[in-house]
Scaffold this active site. Structure first.
Site, short mmCIF file in Angstrom:
data_model
loop_
_atom_site.label_atom_id
_atom_site.label_comp_id
_atom_site.label_asym_id
_atom_site.label_seq_id
_atom_site.Cartn_x
_atom_site.Cartn_y
_atom_site.Cartn_z
N ASP A 124 0.78 -1.15 0.02
CA ASP A 124 0.03 -0.03 0.01
C ASP A 124 0.91 1.16 -0.04
O ASP A 124 1.34 1.57 0.81
CB ASP A 124 -1.01 -0.05 1.11
N ASP A 343 -0.41 7.40 -7.52
CA ASP A 343 -0.84 6.44 -6.61
C ASP A 343 -0.85 5.03 -7.35
O ASP A 343 -1.62 4.71 -7.94
CB ASP A 343 -2.02 6.71 -6.05
#
Length: 467
Positions: A124, A343
């Site tokens: 993540d 991202d």
């Protein structure tokens, strides 16, 4: 992945404020450590991670899964408004890209404990706490659900619990650390609640992570992580053992490892749509100089979102023509409006409406021969299968960044198969004011380097082939 702001600081899954101390060897060679990143739909996993379902039956189901998981991540990101590296060894871990399930985009294999055991973690890039499913101080540690895997601290000689009465516990993260302390030697507890419904609770600990260099040598580093013994939605973690945090925060696994291994980390995003047996790499440290690497600055001073990777876009061009997008769209504010973040945990690229409408308008003349239709994304059209679809009709997009860097993604980075005879543009509309998000599909077929020491992010076209 996002936590509820009432429990913790948003998108900062704090590992610890107990700083790691690294002692440099007198002479260090350039070596690398690689973690294996596994594609979510890879046959190696057998079925979708975190679900009881089998692999998607077709392209429509696959894209639908990706879009749905993006929604949870986007909701988390839009709610939340430096590391001095040192030249050192570099290490690399084989890994493969995975579709975002709201918690992470990649799978890596990590060896931890003494004796070392291998764990599979979701990566993540928007979080700072690395945690494992864990059985610690349990009444019956042998009682586990079928298919679940756990870290057993009592089986590791290098495991170190953090007492709730310690100064280390008091300085970890006041928003997420529980004040519960039944006796001085009790563990330091945390409780995290994510906006997508996931909740994790457990205790912080220090443990040795094993790094393997490219020349075969090994090294152990003590890292601070979370032992999660309370986890709802356990079916989401049936095939993985926790989360590896790569957020831009001094407490994340990425920042600590980069600090030890050269002040930077990188990964190569292979073609998401092709399932291969080979792996790409997650690298901590400075590898050999990559030809044609372009860099742009990380806007860490302009943004309060310290766990993400904000960059300054200067414009978007289609077939070489710059689009008339208002400049304020790319100006990041401390309220989370404008600007763009890189991202790898988001699949599709999200653009605020002022930019989205201009991009769509630039595409429509070239795609006018195809009828618009409904699909999983905002702009979809009827089109023949890949073998008959003429990619030369598709306009070429480029994203321009401050400093002159320019990302020119492949067509498969922004034209996706939605269902039989239906394709979609890989951009979704965001209402203003929000921030733009570059998703991993637009990033694929490129090597990405995050230079934390110099606050830069770089990229270069690559086939992501193993050496």
């Amino acid at each position: 992945m996002e936590r509820n702001i009432s429990l913790v600081s948003l998108l900062c899954f704090i590992i610890f404020n107990g700083c790691l101390v690294f002692e440099a060897d007198a002479v260090k060679s350039q070596r690398s450590e690689k973690l294996k990143l596994i594609h979510r739909h890879s046959p190696e996993l057998g079925h979708n991670p975190g679900t009881t379902l089998g692999p998607p039956k077709n392209s429509e189901e696959r894209l639908k899964q990706l879009v749905q998981s993006d929604k949870a991540r986007l909701h988390a990101i839009k709610r939340r408004l430096g590391v001095v590296g040192k030249a050192n060894d570099w290490v690399e871990f084989p890994f493969r890209s995975a579709a975002d399930m709201g918690i992470g985009q990649y799978f890596v294999s990590l060896r931890m404990g003494t004796p070392a055991k291998t764990f599979t973690l979701l990566v993540d890039t928007g979080s700072c706490l690395t945690w494992f499913k864990c059985k610690y101080m349990c009444v019956d540690c042998s009682s586990v659900e079928e298919g679940q895997r756990y870290f057993y601290p009592n089986q590791s000689r290098s495991f170190k619990s953090i007492p709730c009465s310690s100064q280390e516990c008091k300085t970890i993260d006041k928003a997420s650390t529980l004040v519960t302390c039944p006796h001085p030697n009790a563990p330091c507890y945390y409780d995290y609640s994510y906006l997508d419904g996931l909740n994790v609770g457990g205790s912080y600990f220090n443990e040795t992570v094993k790094f393997r260099f490219s020349n075969g040598q090994k090294k152990g580093l003590e890292m601070t992580m979370g032992c999660t013994d309370g986890l709802n939605q356990k079916n989401r973690f049936k095939t993985v053992d926790g989360i590896l945090a790569l957020g831009l925060n001094p407490l994340s696994f990425a920042v600590k490892a980069a600090h030890e291994f050269g002040g930077k980390f990188s990964f190569c995003l292979e073609n998401h749509w092709i399932i291969k047996s080979e792996s790409s790499y997650l690298v901590f440290g400075a590898e050999d100089q990559v030809p044609n690497m372009q860099f742009t600055d990380l806007l860490t001073e302009e943004s309060k979102m310290t766990s993400l990777y904000p960059i300054k876009v200067t414009g978007i061009s289609v077939n070489g023509t710059m689009l008339d997008i208002p400049s304020y769209v790319w100006d990041m504010t401390d309220r989370g409006a404008g600007g763009m973040i890189v991202d790898s945990g988001t699949t599709v690229t999200h653009l605020v409406e002022q930019a989205f409408e201009k991009v769509i308008a630039a595409f429509e003349p070239s795609l006018s021969m195809y009828n618009k239709t409904k699909g999983n994304l905002d702009y979809c059209f009827n089109a023949p299968p890949d073998g008959e679809f003429d990619e030369t009709r598709v306009p070429r997009v480029a994203l321009h960044f401050e400093g002159g860097a320019k990302l020119e993604p492949a067509v498969n980075g922004y034209i996706f198969d939605d269902s039989k005879g239906v394709k979609c543009l890989g951009f979704t509309r965001l209402a203003w004011p929000q921030m733009n998000i570059m998703g991993n599909l637009l990033m694929q077929n490129h090597l990405w380097e995050f230079d934390l020491a110099n606050k830069k992010v770089g990229f270069a076209r690559s086939k992501c082939m193993l050496d």
